[in-house]
Write a protein that holds these residues in place. Structure first.
Motif, PDB file in Angstrom:
ATOM      1  N   ARG A  74       1.006  -1.203  -0.003  1.00  0.00           N
ATOM      2  CA  ARG A  74       0.023  -0.051  -0.153  1.00  0.00           C
ATOM      3  C   ARG A  74       0.997   1.092  -0.059  1.00  0.00           C
ATOM      4  O   ARG A  74       0.512   2.294  -0.812  1.00  0.00           O
ATOM      5  CB  ARG A  74      -1.071   0.074   1.077  1.00  0.00           C
ATOM      6  CG  ARG A  74      -2.032   1.146   0.957  1.00  0.00           C
ATOM      7  CD  ARG A  74      -2.746   1.238   2.195  1.00  0.00           C
ATOM      8  NE  ARG A  74      -4.076   0.241   1.878  1.00  0.00           N
ATOM      9  CZ  ARG A  74      -5.045   0.542   1.044  1.00  0.00           C
ATOM     10  NH1 ARG A  74      -5.202   1.600   0.642  1.00  0.00           N
ATOM     11  NH2 ARG A  74      -5.901  -0.516   1.101  1.00  0.00           N
ATOM     12  N   THR A  75       1.989   1.240   0.771  1.00  0.00           N
ATOM     13  CA  THR A  75       2.983   2.407   0.800  1.00  0.00           C
ATOM     14  C   THR A  75       3.312   2.485  -0.693  1.00  0.00           C
ATOM     15  O   THR A  75       3.521   3.677  -0.983  1.00  0.00           O
ATOM     16  CB  THR A  75       3.957   1.965   1.767  1.00  0.00           C
ATOM     17  OG1 THR A  75       3.532   2.013   2.965  1.00  0.00           O
ATOM     18  CG2 THR A  75       5.027   3.325   1.747  1.00  0.00           C
ATOM     19  N   LEU A  76       3.819   1.612  -1.490  1.00  0.00           N
ATOM     20  CA  LEU A  76       4.389   1.728  -2.904  1.00  0.00           C
ATOM     21  C   LEU A  76       3.225   2.364  -3.735  1.00  0.00           C
ATOM     22  O   LEU A  76       3.396   3.319  -4.337  1.00  0.00           O
ATOM     23  CB  LEU A  76       4.720   0.350  -3.209  1.00  0.00           C
ATOM     24  CG  LEU A  76       4.892   0.322  -4.739  1.00  0.00           C
ATOM     25  CD1 LEU A  76       6.226   1.016  -5.111  1.00  0.00           C
ATOM     26  CD2 LEU A  76       5.058  -1.040  -5.465  1.00  0.00           C
ATOM     27  N   LEU A  77       2.027   1.823  -3.492  1.00  0.00           N
ATOM     28  CA  LEU A  77       0.919   2.485  -4.287  1.00  0.00           C
ATOM     29  C   LEU A  77       0.576   4.186  -3.924  1.00  0.00           C
ATOM     30  O   LEU A  77       0.276   4.739  -4.926  1.00  0.00           O
ATOM     31  CB  LEU A  77      -0.509   1.695  -4.004  1.00  0.00           C
ATOM     32  CG  LEU A  77      -0.284   0.130  -4.433  1.00  0.00           C
ATOM     33  CD1 LEU A  77      -1.501  -0.540  -4.212  1.00  0.00           C
ATOM     34  CD2 LEU A  77      -0.095  -0.015  -5.779  1.00  0.00           C
ATOM     35  N   GLN A  78       0.840   4.419  -2.654  1.00  0.00           N
ATOM     36  CA  GLN A  78       0.382   5.788  -2.388  1.00  0.00           C
ATOM     37  C   GLN A  78       1.674   6.479  -2.688  1.00  0.00           C
ATOM     38  O   GLN A  78       1.394   7.673  -3.253  1.00  0.00           O
ATOM     39  CB  GLN A  78       0.510   5.622  -0.813  1.00  0.00           C
ATOM     40  CG  GLN A  78      -0.580   4.949  -0.128  1.00  0.00           C
ATOM     41  CD  GLN A  78      -0.561   5.071   1.499  1.00  0.00           C
ATOM     42  OE1 GLN A  78       0.467   4.929   1.916  1.00  0.00           O
ATOM     43  NE2 GLN A  78      -1.752   4.765   2.093  1.00  0.00           N
ATOM     44  N   ILE A  79       2.882   6.229  -2.461  1.00  0.00           N
ATOM     45  CA  ILE A  79       4.086   6.939  -3.138  1.00  0.00           C
ATOM     46  C   ILE A  79       3.970   6.938  -4.527  1.00  0.00           C
ATOM     47  O   ILE A  79       4.317   8.216  -5.001  1.00  0.00           O
ATOM     48  CB  ILE A  79       5.441   6.223  -2.803  1.00  0.00           C
ATOM     49  CG1 ILE A  79       5.500   6.225  -1.155  1.00  0.00           C
ATOM     50  CG2 ILE A  79       6.644   6.873  -3.346  1.00  0.00           C
ATOM     51  CD1 ILE A  79       6.647   5.487  -0.814  1.00  0.00           C
ATOM     52  N   THR A  80       3.590   6.249  -5.421  1.00  0.00           N
ATOM     53  CA  THR A  80       3.604   6.086  -6.680  1.00  0.00           C
ATOM     54  C   THR A  80       2.231   7.237  -7.468  1.00  0.00           C
ATOM     55  O   THR A  80       2.135   7.139  -8.412  1.00  0.00           O
ATOM     56  CB  THR A  80       3.782   5.034  -7.554  1.00  0.00           C
ATOM     57  OG1 THR A  80       2.667   4.250  -6.900  1.00  0.00           O
ATOM     58  CG2 THR A  80       5.209   4.318  -7.121  1.00  0.00           C
ATOM     59  N   GLY A  81       1.527   7.205  -6.551  1.00  0.00           N
ATOM     60  CA  GLY A  81      -0.054   7.861  -6.859  1.00  0.00           C
ATOM     61  C   GLY A  81      -0.942   6.904  -7.515  1.00  0.00           C
ATOM     62  O   GLY A  81      -2.086   7.292  -7.961  1.00  0.00           O
ATOM     63  N   VAL A  82      -0.542   5.731  -7.550  1.00  0.00           N
ATOM     64  CA  VAL A  82      -1.398   4.661  -8.299  1.00  0.00           C
ATOM     65  C   VAL A  82      -2.629   4.281  -7.404  1.00  0.00           C
ATOM     66  O   VAL A  82      -3.660   3.917  -7.902  1.00  0.00           O
ATOM     67  CB  VAL A  82      -0.496   3.303  -8.288  1.00  0.00           C
ATOM     68  CG1 VAL A  82      -1.392   2.030  -9.051  1.00  0.00           C
ATOM     69  CG2 VAL A  82       0.677   3.714  -9.378  1.00  0.00           C
TER      70      VAL A  82
END
Length: 101
Positions: A74-82
């Motif tokens: 989820r952190t990856l999805l948040q950081i990338t805006g996805v």
């Protein structure tokens, strides 16, 4: 009915994404739910595959949702805006309930 759940297990990374891509490409259900609850890690290639699956579903008039996304992913999805583009649910049951065609 009208929904397909694809449960992934293990990291979604360059070395493992070909099976994922094959499973998603072969799916024709109106709603596909990716159960990521057993996915500890997604790398950039895995993220690209998820985005490609989303785009493919949208072009085909279908929907793609993620369920059970672990904190690290989820952190990856948040950081990338996805996270703003994809439908994300806490678990598969909630995704199924909200996305019933």
């Amino acid at each position: 009915e009208g929904q397909r759940v694809i449960a992934l297990s293990g990291p979604l990374a360059l070395t493992t994404l070909f099976d994922f891509q094959d499973a998603v490409r072969g799916e024709s259900a109106p709603v596909t739910i990716l159960d990521l609850s057993a996915v500890p890690y997604v790398d950039s290639a895995g993220l690209g595959s998820i985005i490609n699956a989303h785009v493919s579903c949208v072009k085909g008039g279908r929907r793609l949702a993620l369920a059970g996304v672990p904190d690290r992913v989820r952190t990856l999805l948040q950081i990338t805006g996805v996270e703003q583009v994809l439908a994300i649910f806490p678990n598969v049951q909630e995704a199924q309930d909200k996305l019933t065609p």
